[in-house]
Motif scaffolding. Structure first.
Motif: not given
Length: 275
Positions: A59-60, A65-68, A72-73, A255-257
């Motif tokens: 997942v990009a 953003g970031s892992v946390e 994303v989670r 838009h996006a995640e």
């Protein structure tokens, strides 16, 4: 490269990981350290442990953003019901080193993460990217197609731009101000926790739409919302028209995640697992 096994990141009360998760620190080809997390598939395959090693989804995330980040989670948790998942923070984001080049050298970050995902023994490694991450998965698929260790087996670009330097919407004009102005980069660092490189692109990297014809025969899916405030619908249509690609235009999606709901994420996960 180093990795430690963790079911829970004790440094952050937000990042709750699946059992058997592995946290990695990966070094890119240009020497930047990237934080990444590998999580095994949470589906019950009974005694068939090989089934759980079939596919890994990388997942990009989008810019800032970031892992946390919760979005994303949330995406990772939906994908985990179908495959193993690797999340990571692009350079300049989260606990990764370096500074963001907003889609240029981030291809090296993704290549390192895909190679790491393959080290867990998966038969297939596939990529899904959101916004800036969408442009990166497209460019990575084109540039690493002939590299067995870092290539991808299928690609999904969600809310991705087709071309560089787009300023046709107010959010993109604000983003360009953040990226190109010293004061804007301070806002990015302290307001969005994103460290941005001060140098202009030289040379200008291959654009997403230029990348698409180079991706085939790798399966490609382009996903875009009809209420995207950043990139209007000519962007996904340009991408889909540039080469063999499936196009999903999502009614009511932004838009996006942050705008991808669980039902859409499940459909994307199913598409990736089936390719």
């Amino acid at each position: 490269m180093s990795a430690t096994s963790e079911g829970q990141d004790r440094r952050s009360p937000v990042l709750s990981l699946a059992p058997g998760a592995v946290r990695g620190a990966l070094r890119t080809a240009d020497g930047v350290l990237i934080e990444a997390v590998y999580e095994p598939c949470t589906a019950d395959f009974g005694r068939d442990s090989a089934a759980g090693r079939g596919t890994a989804i990388v997942v990009a995330h989008g810019f800032s953003g970031s892992v946390e980040r919760p979005a994303v989670r949330r995406a990772a948790q939906v994908f985990l019901r179908r495959a193993a998942v690797v999340t990571f923070s692009f350079r300049g984001h989260g606990r990764s080193g370096g500074r963001s080049t907003v889609g240029d050298r981030e291809v090296l970050d993704l290549a390192a993460v895909v190679e790491w995902a393959r080290s867990f023994g998966h038969e297939r490694v596939v990529t899904v990217g959101f916004s800036m991450g969408g442009s990166v998965v497209l460019r990575h698929a084109a540039l690493h197609k002939e590299r067995p260790g870092s290539r991808t087996d299928a690609v999904v670009a969600v809310s991705a731009p087709a071309r560089w330097y787009y300023r046709g919407t107010a959010p993109m004009r604000r983003l360009h101000w953040i990226v190109t102005r010293p004061v804007g980069r301070l806002v990015g660092r302290y307001g969005f926790r994103t460290r941005i490189h001060s140098r202009d692109w030289d040379p200008v990297p291959l654009s997403p739409v230029e990348s698409v014809p180079l991706i085939a025969p790798t399966p490609l899916l382009v996903v875009h919302g009809d209420r995207d405030a950043y990139f209007p619908l000519d962007h996904p249509r340009m991408l889909a028209a540039a080469g063999p690609a499936e196009l999903w235009l999502e009614p009511g999606m932004g838009h996006a995640e942050n705008a991808a709901d669980e039902a859409l994420l499940a459909r994307i996960g199913d598409w990736l697992a089936a390719r």
